[in-house]
Motif scaffolding. Structure first.
Motif, short mmCIF file in Angstrom:
data_model
loop_
_atom_site.label_atom_id
_atom_site.label_comp_id
_atom_site.label_asym_id
_atom_site.label_seq_id
_atom_site.Cartn_x
_atom_site.Cartn_y
_atom_site.Cartn_z
N GLY A 196 0.79 -1.23 0.00
CA GLY A 196 0.00 0.00 0.00
C GLY A 196 0.82 1.27 0.00
O GLY A 196 0.26 2.36 -0.13
N TYR A 197 2.15 1.16 0.18
CA TYR A 197 2.99 2.37 0.17
C TYR A 197 3.89 2.33 -1.05
O TYR A 197 4.81 1.52 -1.14
CB TYR A 197 3.83 2.48 1.44
CG TYR A 197 4.73 3.71 1.46
CD1 TYR A 197 4.20 4.97 1.67
CD2 TYR A 197 6.11 3.60 1.25
CE1 TYR A 197 5.01 6.10 1.68
CE2 TYR A 197 6.92 4.71 1.27
CZ TYR A 197 6.37 5.96 1.48
OH TYR A 197 7.18 7.08 1.49
N ARG A 198 3.62 3.19 -2.00
CA ARG A 198 4.44 3.32 -3.20
C ARG A 198 4.79 4.78 -3.38
O ARG A 198 3.93 5.61 -3.65
CB ARG A 198 3.70 2.79 -4.43
CG ARG A 198 3.37 1.31 -4.39
CD ARG A 198 4.64 0.45 -4.51
NE ARG A 198 4.31 -0.98 -4.50
CZ ARG A 198 4.27 -1.72 -3.40
NH1 ARG A 198 4.51 -1.16 -2.23
NH2 ARG A 198 3.98 -3.01 -3.46
N ALA A 199 6.06 5.10 -3.20
CA ALA A 199 6.50 6.49 -3.32
C ALA A 199 6.78 6.78 -4.79
O ALA A 199 7.88 6.60 -5.28
CB ALA A 199 7.74 6.72 -2.47
N SER A 200 5.75 7.20 -5.51
CA SER A 200 5.89 7.48 -6.94
C SER A 200 6.87 8.62 -7.15
O SER A 200 6.81 9.65 -6.50
CB SER A 200 4.53 7.86 -7.53
OG SER A 200 4.67 8.28 -8.87
N LEU A 201 7.79 8.44 -8.08
CA LEU A 201 8.81 9.46 -8.33
C LEU A 201 8.77 9.98 -9.76
O LEU A 201 8.62 11.16 -10.01
CB LEU A 201 10.21 8.89 -8.04
CG LEU A 201 10.55 8.62 -6.58
CD1 LEU A 201 11.92 7.95 -6.47
CD2 LEU A 201 10.56 9.90 -5.78
N VAL A 202 8.90 9.07 -10.75
CA VAL A 202 9.04 9.49 -12.14
C VAL A 202 7.66 9.64 -12.78
O VAL A 202 6.88 8.69 -12.82
CB VAL A 202 9.89 8.48 -12.94
CG1 VAL A 202 10.05 8.95 -14.38
CG2 VAL A 202 11.25 8.30 -12.27
N PRO A 203 7.34 10.82 -13.29
CA PRO A 203 6.03 11.01 -13.94
C PRO A 203 6.01 10.34 -15.30
O PRO A 203 7.05 10.05 -15.89
CB PRO A 203 5.95 12.54 -14.07
CG PRO A 203 7.37 12.97 -14.20
CD PRO A 203 8.16 12.04 -13.31
N SER A 204 4.82 10.12 -15.82
CA SER A 204 4.69 9.50 -17.13
C SER A 204 5.08 10.48 -18.22
O SER A 204 5.03 11.71 -18.04
CB SER A 204 3.25 9.04 -17.35
OG SER A 204 2.39 10.17 -17.47
N ASP A 205 5.46 9.96 -19.38
CA ASP A 205 5.81 10.81 -20.52
C ASP A 205 4.62 11.66 -20.94
O ASP A 205 4.79 12.83 -21.33
CB ASP A 205 6.28 9.95 -21.69
CG ASP A 205 7.62 9.28 -21.42
OD1 ASP A 205 8.33 9.74 -20.50
OD2 ASP A 205 7.95 8.31 -22.12
N LYS A 206 3.42 11.09 -20.86
CA LYS A 206 2.23 11.83 -21.26
C LYS A 206 2.02 13.05 -20.36
O LYS A 206 1.71 14.15 -20.85
CB LYS A 206 1.00 10.92 -21.21
CG LYS A 206 -0.29 11.62 -21.65
CD LYS A 206 -1.48 10.67 -21.57
CE LYS A 206 -2.76 11.39 -21.98
NZ LYS A 206 -3.95 10.49 -21.88
#
Length: 574
Positions: A196-206
């Motif tokens: 349940g813990y995901r530290a999103s870092l890189v945004p999508s190209d879109k």
């Protein structure tokens, strides 16, 4: 890790060896490359402090738990590494609460370790028992209550991971005394997996493409750079992006230093006590690009519908919960600002905004920060200008909360990230001085100045004992107007000069107070004296307290009164 162990003479850690929970904790901290611990012992943490005896850790014994957590906070803000503090159960733990909330509001990575009574006593209202995990649930990223020594290594690993990834913040680990005394074979996990813990870092190209497209269509764009720039170490990417696109940059209060205040594209700080040009830029922009900024009420004034009324809002933030929370957004990017800008820079082009830049330059020249000089009267703004000029803007500056905090944000042009350390979100009086101690410990070779008021300094001035004991060369600049200045200003402007409970004329003689702790104390009443004593303070190789006696009824301007919009700025009596 091996280099750190060799440098500090740490013996190799034996895995599988049966050790106590207290020793397990310390071994985990070594593996997390912790060097400094700020704390205050007590009964529930005696096993931990016994294990600390003769250990490699540099423990700083503060004189109050609040001093410990603020110092750990200052260390964290100055380095980007997690600060670590320890307190005992009951009142020791609850004395950390203000500091935890301070760190949570400003997204500062801390690992706070508290002791508790033995599990057999939990719920019996035992001596110095407090449900500190329950108390801190709303003000931490996560709180742990350790029930089994075998869980402790995993919990410590997770705590440091949570504190430092995604949007940083404080994590609390509460260790009952029986767990600290219990024994088990030592282990430490190689990686962290938290469901349940995901530290999103890189945004999508879109998302990045939509971001670049929205920016390229703007004729009057402005960047609103927040504390997320500093947390993400994205200052180079921000500068490259701003210079390539020719987009002016406004730094929020928490973002000061993320973009050089001396840069031609810098518009300084916006909001309640912000720069005229910054506020006009927000009012007239057709695109506001929020980078790691919260769009909080000190910028929007709580009037979100009237904020940036002509602009599309483009918002980049690592915390998806912030996107669209306070203002309506046209384009959002859920991701780390460093990664977002790194992907956007190759796609970006210079905006056709020279007429816009020319207009902003004209406003900057016409409406700079200014104040009225008055002979031998020492103005607080002049004190901050003195600090800036004498250090060429290269010092680390911490502040307390109040008028001096705003004057520092206005008149000290911060060039580098992590050089301005202040309680922004919570507005914690007493923060500035212990935070400077943590920052100075982190950077022993840099000049660290703690700008404090005579009110806030008295909340944590007992930490003078630390700077004396360890010869920590913090320079304390007390902007002493003998009152609670910001409260007095509001009472003058909005309560018909009914000055209720703001008189601090019975404060101690700060020079004698400093000397009582073995610290050099100086005082200045006039601009000439101020220059002389400050030069003496900077030349001294130890801690110094300088009592600057400033004009009592000076107000902070510009100012946007609460409930007004940014176009309703008061520029001052002049």
């Amino acid at each position: 890790m091996a280099e750190l162990q060799k440098k500090n003479g740490i013996p190799p850690i034996q895995f599988g060896e049966e050790v106590t929970g207290a020793e397990t904790l310390l071994r985990c901290l070594i593996l997390e490359e912790v060097e400094y611990i700020f704390g205050y012992p007590g009964g529930a943490v005696l096993p931990i402090y016994d294990s600390l005896y003769g250990s490699y850790f540099k423990h700083i014994l503060t004189r109050h738990e609040q001093g410990a957590i603020h110092a750990a906070d200052g260390y964290a803000r100055a380095t980007g590494k997690p600060g670590v503090c320890i307190a005992t159960s009951g009142p020791g733990a609850t004395n950390l609460v203000t500091g935890i909330a301070t760190a949570q509001m400003d997204s500062v990575p801390l690992v706070c370790i508290t002791g508790n009574v033995a599990q057999s006593l939990i719920g019996t209202d035992a001596f110095q028992e407090a449900n500190i995990t329950g108390i801190t649930i709303p003000i931490t990223k996560h709180s742990y209550f350790v029930r089994d020594i075998r869980d402790l290594p995993r919990i410590v690993k997770e705590a440091f991971h949570i504190a430092t990834t995604g949007r940083p913040g404080p994590v609390l680990i509460d260790i009952p005394k029986d767990v600290a005394n219990e024994k088990a074979p030592f282990t430490y996990p190689d990686k962290v997996e938290i469901r349940g813990y995901r530290a999103s870092l890189v945004p999508s190209d879109k998302e990045v493409q939509e971001f670049v497209k929205a920016v390229s269509e703007a004729k009057r764009p402005v960047i609103l750079a927040g504390g997320g720039i500093i947390a993400a170490q994205a200052e180079k990417e921000l500068r490259d992006f701003a210079e390539k696109t020719r987009i002016p940059v406004i730094n929020t209060f928490m973002g000061l230093g993320g973009f050089p205040g001396t840069h031609e594209l810098s518009l300084a700080m916006p909001g309640m006590h912000g720069n005229y040009t910054a506020n006009q830029a927000l009012l007239n922009a057709d695109c506001v690009i929020g980078l790691g900024a919260r769009f909080d009420d000190r910028i929007t004034m709580g009037r979100t519908k009237e904020f940036a009324p002509k602009a599309r809002i483009v918002h980049v933030d690592i915390d998806p919960a912030e996107l669209g929370k306070n203002v309506d957004t046209a384009v959002t990017v859920a991701g780390d600002v460093k990664s977002t800008l790194a992907k956007a820079i190759p796609l970006a082009k210079a905006c056709e905004s020279e007429a816009w830049i020319s207009q902003l330059k004209e406003w900057k020249e016409q409406y700079p920060y200014k104040y009225k000089k008055d002979g031998d009267v020492l103005k607080p703004q002049a004190v901050i200008e003195l600090l800036y000029n004498s250090t060429d803007g290269e010092a680390i500056v911490t502040t307390d909360v109040g008028q001096h905090q705003m004057w520092t944000a206005q008149y000290y042009k911060f060039k580098h990230p992590r050089s301005f350390i202040s309680s922004g979100g919570l507005g914690t009086m007493g923060f500035g001085f212990p935070a400077a101690i943590g920052a100075q410990i982190a950077h022993p070779d840099r000049t660290v100045i703690s700008v404090v008021g005579d009110g806030g300094f008295q909340m944590t001035n007992q930490e003078l004992a630390i700077v004396s004991q360890y010869n920590i060369p913090v320079k304390v600049a007390i902007v002493n107007n003998q009152c609670l200045g910001m409260v007095r200003q509001w009472q003058e402007l909005f309560y018909d000069n009914r000055y209720s409970q703001i008189d601090l004329t019975c404060s101690p003689d700060f020079v004698k107070l400093a000397e009582a702790y073995g610290v050099k104390g100086l005082r200045a009443h006039t601009p000439e004296e101020a220059e002389a004593v400050w030069a003496e303070a900077l030349a001294h190789d130890g801690p110094v307290v300088v009592d600057f006696r400033v004009a009592q009824e000076e107000n902070v301007y510009p100012m946007v009164a609460s409930g007004n919009t940014l176009d309703q700025m008061e520029l001052g009596d002049d």
